[in-house]
Design a protein around this motif. Structure first.
Motif, PDB file in Angstrom:
ATOM      1  N   VAL A 126       0.755 -12.784   6.739  1.00  0.00           N
ATOM      2  CA  VAL A 126      -0.575 -12.241   6.488  1.00  0.00           C
ATOM      3  C   VAL A 126      -0.595 -10.743   6.792  1.00  0.00           C
ATOM      4  O   VAL A 126      -0.472 -10.323   7.943  1.00  0.00           O
ATOM      5  N   VAL A 127      -0.707  -9.948   5.726  1.00  0.00           N
ATOM      6  CA  VAL A 127      -0.820  -8.496   5.838  1.00  0.00           C
ATOM      7  C   VAL A 127      -2.255  -8.165   6.242  1.00  0.00           C
ATOM      8  O   VAL A 127      -3.205  -8.769   5.730  1.00  0.00           O
ATOM      9  N   HIS A 128      -2.421  -7.212   7.143  1.00  0.00           N
ATOM     10  CA  HIS A 128      -3.781  -6.953   7.633  1.00  0.00           C
ATOM     11  C   HIS A 128      -3.942  -5.497   8.027  1.00  0.00           C
ATOM     12  O   HIS A 128      -2.959  -4.762   8.219  1.00  0.00           O
ATOM     13  N   ALA A 129      -5.194  -5.069   8.154  1.00  0.00           N
ATOM     14  CA  ALA A 129      -5.539  -3.762   8.698  1.00  0.00           C
ATOM     15  C   ALA A 129      -6.303  -4.034   9.986  1.00  0.00           C
ATOM     16  O   ALA A 129      -7.525  -4.215   9.966  1.00  0.00           O
ATOM     17  N   ALA A 130      -5.559  -4.139  11.081  1.00  0.00           N
ATOM     18  CA  ALA A 130      -6.112  -4.587  12.364  1.00  0.00           C
ATOM     19  C   ALA A 130      -6.895  -5.882  12.141  1.00  0.00           C
ATOM     20  O   ALA A 130      -6.358  -6.818  11.556  1.00  0.00           O
ATOM     21  N   ASP A 131      -8.171  -5.924  12.555  1.00  0.00           N
ATOM     22  CA  ASP A 131      -8.984  -7.120  12.309  1.00  0.00           C
ATOM     23  C   ASP A 131     -10.143  -6.795  11.372  1.00  0.00           C
ATOM     24  O   ASP A 131     -11.198  -7.428  11.427  1.00  0.00           O
ATOM     25  N   ALA A 132      -9.936  -5.804  10.512  1.00  0.00           N
ATOM     26  CA  ALA A 132     -10.977  -5.417   9.549  1.00  0.00           C
ATOM     27  C   ALA A 132     -10.330  -5.132   8.192  1.00  0.00           C
ATOM     28  O   ALA A 132     -10.560  -4.088   7.576  1.00  0.00           O
ATOM     29  N   THR A 133      -9.546  -6.099   7.725  1.00  0.00           N
ATOM     30  CA  THR A 133      -8.799  -5.918   6.480  1.00  0.00           C
ATOM     31  C   THR A 133      -9.724  -5.700   5.297  1.00  0.00           C
ATOM     32  O   THR A 133      -9.503  -4.823   4.460  1.00  0.00           O
ATOM     33  N   GLY A 134     -10.755  -6.517   5.198  1.00  0.00           N
ATOM     34  CA  GLY A 134     -11.678  -6.406   4.077  1.00  0.00           C
ATOM     35  C   GLY A 134     -12.344  -5.048   4.015  1.00  0.00           C
ATOM     36  O   GLY A 134     -12.508  -4.467   2.932  1.00  0.00           O
ATOM     37  N   LEU A 135     -12.717  -4.516   5.167  1.00  0.00           N
ATOM     38  CA  LEU A 135     -13.333  -3.191   5.231  1.00  0.00           C
ATOM     39  C   LEU A 135     -12.372  -2.132   4.696  1.00  0.00           C
ATOM     40  O   LEU A 135     -12.761  -1.256   3.917  1.00  0.00           O
ATOM     41  N   ALA A 136     -11.108  -2.220   5.102  1.00  0.00           N
ATOM     42  CA  ALA A 136     -10.113  -1.253   4.643  1.00  0.00           C
ATOM     43  C   ALA A 136      -9.890  -1.349   3.139  1.00  0.00           C
ATOM     44  O   ALA A 136      -9.820  -0.327   2.439  1.00  0.00           O
ATOM     45  N   VAL A 137      -9.793  -2.559   2.624  1.00  0.00           N
ATOM     46  CA  VAL A 137      -9.573  -2.761   1.186  1.00  0.00           C
ATOM     47  C   VAL A 137     -10.785  -2.297   0.385  1.00  0.00           C
ATOM     48  O   VAL A 137     -10.670  -1.545  -0.590  1.00  0.00           O
ATOM     49  N   GLU A 138     -11.966  -2.728   0.813  1.00  0.00           N
ATOM     50  CA  GLU A 138     -13.184  -2.439   0.055  1.00  0.00           C
ATOM     51  C   GLU A 138     -13.481  -0.941   0.009  1.00  0.00           C
ATOM     52  O   GLU A 138     -13.829  -0.392  -1.044  1.00  0.00           O
ATOM     53  N   THR A 139     -13.349  -0.261   1.141  1.00  0.00           N
ATOM     54  CA  THR A 139     -13.672   1.171   1.154  1.00  0.00           C
ATOM     55  C   THR A 139     -12.656   1.979   0.351  1.00  0.00           C
ATOM     56  O   THR A 139     -13.024   2.968  -0.307  1.00  0.00           O
ATOM     57  N   SER A 140     -11.391   1.567   0.371  1.00  0.00           N
ATOM     58  CA  SER A 140     -10.391   2.266  -0.437  1.00  0.00           C
ATOM     59  C   SER A 140     -10.674   2.080  -1.924  1.00  0.00           C
ATOM     60  O   SER A 140     -10.631   3.044  -2.704  1.00  0.00           O
ATOM     61  N   LEU A 141     -10.964   0.839  -2.323  1.00  0.00           N
ATOM     62  CA  LEU A 141     -11.272   0.573  -3.732  1.00  0.00           C
ATOM     63  C   LEU A 141     -12.565   1.269  -4.154  1.00  0.00           C
ATOM     64  O   LEU A 141     -12.680   1.757  -5.288  1.00  0.00           O
ATOM     65  N   GLU A 142     -13.540   1.332  -3.246  1.00  0.00           N
ATOM     66  CA  GLU A 142     -14.796   2.010  -3.564  1.00  0.00           C
ATOM     67  C   GLU A 142     -14.561   3.484  -3.887  1.00  0.00           C
ATOM     68  O   GLU A 142     -15.105   4.020  -4.862  1.00  0.00           O
ATOM     69  N   GLN A 143     -13.736   4.144  -3.072  1.00  0.00           N
ATOM     70  CA  GLN A 143     -13.471   5.566  -3.291  1.00  0.00           C
ATOM     71  C   GLN A 143     -12.842   5.802  -4.662  1.00  0.00           C
ATOM     72  O   GLN A 143     -13.241   6.726  -5.389  1.00  0.00           O
ATOM     73  N   HIS A 144     -11.888   4.971  -5.034  1.00  0.00           N
ATOM     74  CA  HIS A 144     -11.236   5.116  -6.335  1.00  0.00           C
ATOM     75  C   HIS A 144     -12.211   4.800  -7.481  1.00  0.00           C
ATOM     76  O   HIS A 144     -12.171   5.446  -8.529  1.00  0.00           O
ATOM     77  N   THR A 145     -13.064   3.801  -7.262  1.00  0.00           N
ATOM     78  CA  THR A 145     -14.033   3.415  -8.297  1.00  0.00           C
ATOM     79  C   THR A 145     -15.022   4.535  -8.567  1.00  0.00           C
ATOM     80  O   THR A 145     -15.292   4.891  -9.722  1.00  0.00           O
TER      81      THR A 145
END
Length: 531
Positions: A126-145
């Motif tokens: 399980v790849v993760h960004a500490a314990d806030a993986t969704g936050l890291a994924v969502e904010t990165s995708l938001e910036q690109h969008t």
């Protein structure tokens, strides 16, 4: 107001919707609709991570086998192989877009992604960004969008219904667009599109207690059903075993990874109980753990059980679970010294709109990706951290399918504008709030973790009455976001209840006291409902 025209209309802005939009945007005009703020989605709150085979000691076959075991005989093996095989590719795609996954130092002095282990997995994958993986994924995708010129973002836009050629009097059921409420301007807009993609998430808000944000009202499932698409396996609702129990916390999720890193479930007297229910203990699949907690709470008449990770070093806890540590500390719970009070809560919708490997639904031009879809990956139970992986893989599959035939599909015709000449403003909004509360409470009481036919029949009688009342209300008054969500919520509730009544066995997430064993027929079938 003239209609707005795009090549692809994406309904939803979580990992599935935004990754799909980004894969399409270099070659198509894309509109992304978000019911509230762009980042508000289940993805934003996902803590654990994304499962993918990255370790040399792991294998694709092992991940497939773990998923099939968790799915309790209902996974589609070809779908499982498809999703698992694209895991590394999708992680690499996210890394290229700047998602800051947690890394550890390698023996050669370099760095590699840290992998944790969660329930049902036999390896750390399980790849993760500490314990806030969704936050890291969502904010990165938001910036690109937001930065992409090929994507138009419409926040606070709530879909009312899909427009199909059949609804306009034609023979073809093809989707042509959607009527959408701009909830800030309180105006209904007409969107035309060659293709429409549902990426609107799950339906756990149909229950009284849930880890999901308020927007998770099953909108995509309900509007697809009204448009004529089949749904499948709606009885399989995953209840996350460990949500924070505190009067001032709204079902804050305590990640599966806490148990993956040695967290133990305890009763108030400090005694462990999971070994009595499953030899895998705290690392048993979520349905097993949720039922065990539910059983102990009912047996003892207590409000919660406790999850203890305080035996781990304090710095380990703070570095691995900073979000959980900080939130609990705000509420007076120091998880480096104290156990965390937890309860189960509705968490994930395993069923949904039936799709194929290209994410296509029954309706030409209509796709479904992410939690709104039933792809065959999860079967009767979702294994931890397979959901974000599914979002990413099927967004890729849908994008490839859409782009392949995009130029061959003509622009849809001009569509009739929304007609509200026969309705008025409501003078009794209390009906909406009352019905909302009633649905969520009887769903929790009668269609929850443990079910019986008697409870399900009680729920069905109530949902049929409420559906009539809501339809009458909808026909008389102007639409609001609350009314649209209620209208969708009652449809989803009925689909869950009817699916549960059809399954005369206990399998995966569906457990009934009337049929505690598995059904004899082999292989077991999906529960498919046809509009």
């Amino acid at each position: 107001m003239s209609s707005l025209a795009y090549d692809v209309l994406v309904i939803g802005s979580g990992a599935a919707g935004l990754s799909l939009a980004l894969r399409l945007a270099d070659h198509a005009r894309v509109a992304v609709l978000s019911k509230t703020a762009l980042t508000e989605s289940n993805t934003l709150y996902a803590q654990g991570g994304i499962s993918a085979v990255l370790d040399e000691g792991d294998s694709i076959e092992s991940h497939i086998q773990d998923t099939l075991v968790a799915g309790a005989g209902l996974c589609d093996p070809e779908t499982v192989r498809l999703v698992v095989s694209h895991g590394k590719e999708c992680i690499d795609w996210l890394v290229e877009r700047g998602v800051p996954f947690t890394e550890v130092e390698s023996e050669n002095g370099g760095h590699h992604l840290h992998l944790t282990r969660e329930g049902g997995h036999t390896h750390r994958r399980v790849v993760h960004a500490a314990d806030a993986t969704g936050l890291a994924v969502e904010t990165s995708l938001e910036q690109h969008t937001r930065a992409h010129p090929g994507i138009a973002v419409f926040e606070y836009h709530n879909v009312i219904d899909l427009i199909t050629a059949k609804k306009l009097g034609g023979r073809e059921p093809r989707v042509l667009g959607a009527y959408v409420l701009d909830s800030q301007a309180q105006k209904v807009k007409t969107f035309r599109a060659r293709h429409v993609v549902l990426a609107s998430g799950g339906a756990s808000k149909v229950y009284l207690y849930t880890s999901n944000p308020d927007i998770a009202t099953g909108d995509g499932i309900a509007i697809a059903w009204r448009a004529g698409a089949r749904v499948a396996n709606m009885e399989f609702i995953q209840f996350h075993p460990t949500c924070l129990f505190h009067p001032h916390a709204r079902s804050f999720l305590i990640s599966e990874a806490v148990r993956g890193e040695g967290g133990r479930l305890l009763l108030a007297d400090g005694s462990p109980f999971m070994p009595r229910f499953d030899p895998r203990g705290e690392l048993a699949p979520r349905d097993v753990v949720a039922r065990a907690i539910d059983h102990e709470m009912k047996r003892l008449g207590v409000d919660c059980v406790f999850l203890d990770v305080s035996h781990q070093p304090a710095e380990f806890i703070k570095s691995h679970f900073p979000t959980i540590y900080a939130r609990c500390l705000e509420l007076g719970i120091d998880i480096t010294r104290q156990p965390i009070p937890v309860v189960p809560a509705a968490h994930y919708t395993c069923g949904g709109v039936l799709t194929d490997h290209g994410a296509r639904t029954d309706i030409p031009g209509l796709y479904a990706v992410g939690e709104v879809a039933c792809t065959g990956l999860h079967g009767a139970n979702r294994m931890a951290s397979n959901s974000l992986l599914e979002c990413l893989v099927f967004a890729k599959q849908a994008a490839e399918d859409i782009l392949q035939g995009l130029q061959d599909q003509p622009n849809p015709p001009e569509l009739p504008e929304w007609d509200e000449s026969q309705v008025t403003d409501s003078d009794e909004e209390v009906v909406v709030s009352h019905n909302w509360d009633e649905i969520r409470r009887f769903m929790w009481d009668y269609v929850g973790i443990v079910r019986t036919d008697k409870r399900l029949q009680r729920a069905l009688r109530r949902v049929e009455l409420l559906k009539q009342e809501i339809a009458e209300y909808y026909g008389n008054f102007r639409v609001t976001s609350d009314l649209l969500e209620l209208r969708n919520l009652v449809i989803v509730a009925e689909l869950i209840i009817r699916s549960a009544l059809l399954r005369k066995e206990s399998r995966g997430l569906h457990f009934t006291l009337d049929y505690p064993g598995l059904e004899e027929r082999k292989p077991p079938g999906n529960t498919i409902l046809v509009p």
